[in-house]
Motif scaffolding. Structure first.
Motif, PDB file in Angstrom:
ATOM      1  N   ASP A   1      -1.062  -0.823 -50.327  1.00  0.00           N
ATOM      2  CA  ASP A   1      -0.335  -0.772 -49.058  1.00  0.00           C
ATOM      3  C   ASP A   1       0.370   0.593 -48.965  1.00  0.00           C
ATOM      4  O   ASP A   1       1.178   0.936 -49.843  1.00  0.00           O
ATOM      5  CB  ASP A   1       0.691  -1.914 -49.047  1.00  0.00           C
TER       6      ASP A   1
ATOM      7  N   ASP B   1      -6.248   2.179 -48.654  1.00  0.00           N
ATOM      8  CA  ASP B   1      -6.368   1.177 -47.588  1.00  0.00           C
ATOM      9  C   ASP B   1      -5.979  -0.170 -48.189  1.00  0.00           C
ATOM     10  O   ASP B   1      -6.288  -0.454 -49.339  1.00  0.00           O
ATOM     11  CB  ASP B   1      -7.786   1.120 -47.013  1.00  0.00           C
TER      12      ASP B   1
ATOM     13  N   SER C   1      -6.951  -3.118 -46.898  1.00  0.00           N
ATOM     14  CA  SER C   1      -7.924  -4.177 -46.566  1.00  0.00           C
ATOM     15  C   SER C   1      -9.087  -4.111 -47.550  1.00  0.00           C
ATOM     16  O   SER C   1      -9.690  -3.051 -47.736  1.00  0.00           O
ATOM     17  CB  SER C   1      -8.463  -3.993 -45.146  1.00  0.00           C
TER      18      SER C   1
ATOM     19  N   ILE D   1     -12.535  -1.199 -48.155  1.00  0.00           N
ATOM     20  CA  ILE D   1     -12.488  -0.496 -49.455  1.00  0.00           C
ATOM     21  C   ILE D   1     -13.762  -0.819 -50.242  1.00  0.00           C
ATOM     22  O   ILE D   1     -14.339   0.044 -50.905  1.00  0.00           O
ATOM     23  CB  ILE D   1     -11.208  -0.875 -50.246  1.00  0.00           C
TER      24      ILE D   1
ATOM     25  N   CYS E   1     -13.351  10.268 -43.772  1.00  0.00           N
ATOM     26  CA  CYS E   1     -13.145  10.727 -45.154  1.00  0.00           C
ATOM     27  C   CYS E   1     -14.406  11.404 -45.702  1.00  0.00           C
ATOM     28  O   CYS E   1     -14.304  12.368 -46.470  1.00  0.00           O
ATOM     29  CB  CYS E   1     -12.764   9.525 -46.008  1.00  0.00           C
TER      30      CYS E   1
ATOM     31  N   VAL F   1      -3.238   4.909 -39.810  1.00  0.00           N
ATOM     32  CA  VAL F   1      -3.064   3.508 -40.190  1.00  0.00           C
ATOM     33  C   VAL F   1      -2.903   2.562 -38.998  1.00  0.00           C
ATOM     34  O   VAL F   1      -2.954   1.346 -39.168  1.00  0.00           O
ATOM     35  CB  VAL F   1      -1.860   3.314 -41.155  1.00  0.00           C
TER      36      VAL F   1
ATOM     37  N   GLY G   1      -5.120   4.930 -44.779  1.00  0.00           N
ATOM     38  CA  GLY G   1      -5.962   4.232 -43.800  1.00  0.00           C
ATOM     39  C   GLY G   1      -7.376   4.788 -43.852  1.00  0.00           C
ATOM     40  O   GLY G   1      -7.991   5.070 -42.823  1.00  0.00           O
ATOM     41  N   VAL G   2      -7.932   4.866 -45.061  1.00  0.00           N
ATOM     42  CA  VAL G   2      -9.241   5.511 -45.250  1.00  0.00           C
ATOM     43  C   VAL G   2     -10.381   4.663 -44.704  1.00  0.00           C
ATOM     44  O   VAL G   2     -11.449   5.170 -44.370  1.00  0.00           O
ATOM     45  CB  VAL G   2      -9.443   5.859 -46.753  1.00  0.00           C
ATOM     46  N   ALA G   3     -10.160   3.340 -44.608  1.00  0.00           N
ATOM     47  CA  ALA G   3     -11.183   2.392 -44.120  1.00  0.00           C
ATOM     48  C   ALA G   3     -12.497   2.570 -44.893  1.00  0.00           C
ATOM     49  O   ALA G   3     -12.476   2.816 -46.102  1.00  0.00           O
ATOM     50  CB  ALA G   3     -11.345   2.528 -42.604  1.00  0.00           C
ATOM     51  N   SER G   4     -13.639   2.485 -44.221  1.00  0.00           N
ATOM     52  CA  SER G   4     -14.911   2.547 -44.968  1.00  0.00           C
ATOM     53  C   SER G   4     -15.387   3.988 -45.157  1.00  0.00           C
ATOM     54  O   SER G   4     -16.476   4.205 -45.678  1.00  0.00           O
ATOM     55  CB  SER G   4     -15.969   1.700 -44.276  1.00  0.00           C
TER      56      SER G   4
END
Ligand SMILES: C[S@@+](CC[C@H](N)C(=O)[O-])C[C@H]1O[C@@H](n2cnc3c(N)ncnc32)[C@H](O)[C@@H]1O
Length: 229
Positions: free
Chosen positions: A131, A105, A107, A111, A88, A152, A81-84
């Protein structure tokens, strides 16, 4: 002249006292470059990035008294669930060029933003559009790691981290699970949800080291630090 005071609270993580305010911060790995419009501080030839606890649950947990953090220089991290890349990017500062992060991630949009704004400049992060419920889909790219960080926000968040730990976590490794109680059941008391997610981790063989309620930075969220027992 007002002098800043810097205190290293954990390796690579600092508190900067400046003009009556205290900022959590990390040493900027990409000098002059911001990730989420955070403040930059130049102090004694080094550049620090302020770490906003209202934008990052790990930052909030540190401010709220997390006693140990299994992320330091040289650490390898699998981030679910690193997202943007807000949190991180601070982990990237902490582990520096001697460590590495594999950021998953599912999505596309976040990413894409992560690649354009963060991993183009930070070579210690590998972005993975996958996923997290299907860890075998990225098992060729990801080695055994020291720490798994999971944020997540899914009803099966504890099971997702366990599935990944079975494949990728070293025996002495740690997990950090962010529990979003509303993702599990909006009608239940968050403390009941935290207890049920923690029980799932215990049943899978983890011992719980710390639990931090993230209120008021993140309502209805807790951060759990656990290790294979
Ligand atoms: C709360 S956001 C993460 C914020 C981020 N950790 C930070 O602090 O900067 C949750 C992220 O998890 C991702 N996510 C949710 N379920 C997922 C899954 N099964 N596999 C991979 N990513 C997932 C979402 O796309 C979203 O970007």
């Amino acid at each position: 002249m007002i002098k800043e005071v810097i205190h290293e609270v954990f390796p690579g993580i600092f508190k900067i006292h400046i003009k009556g305010e205290v900022f959590l911060a990390t040493l900027n790995l990409t000098r002059g470059r911001k990730v989420y419009n955070e403040q930059l501080f130049e102090i004694e030839g080094k550049e620090y990035r302020s770490w906003n606890p209202t934008r990052s649950k790990l930052g909030a947990a540190i401010i709220k008294g997390l006693k140990t953090i299994p992320i330091k220089p040289k650490t390898t991290v699998l981030y679910l669930g690193v997202a943007s890349g807000t949190t991180c990017s601070h982990i990237s500062d902490i582990v520096n060029e001697t460590g590495h992060i594999w950021g998953v991630d599912f999505s596309e949009r976040p990413i894409r933003d992560l690649i354009e704004n963060v991993t183009r400049y930070r070579k210690n992060i590998t972005p993975l559009l996958n996923d997290a419920r299907q860890p075998r889909s990225y098992s060729i790219q990801v080695p055994m790691v020291d720490t798994i960080y999971a944020d997540v926000a899914q009803p099966d968040q504890a099971l997702i981290v366990i599935k990944n730990a079975k494949l990728f976590l070293k025996k002495s490794g740690s997990i950090i699970l962010v529990i979003k109680s509303r993702s599990v059941d909006v009608s239940k008391n968050p403390n009941e949800i935290y207890a049920s997610q923690i029980q799932i981790l215990k049943d899978a063989g983890f011992s719980i080291k710390e639990v931090i309620d993230l209120d008021p930075y993140e309502k209805d969220h807790a951060l759990v630090l656990a290790k294979f027992s």
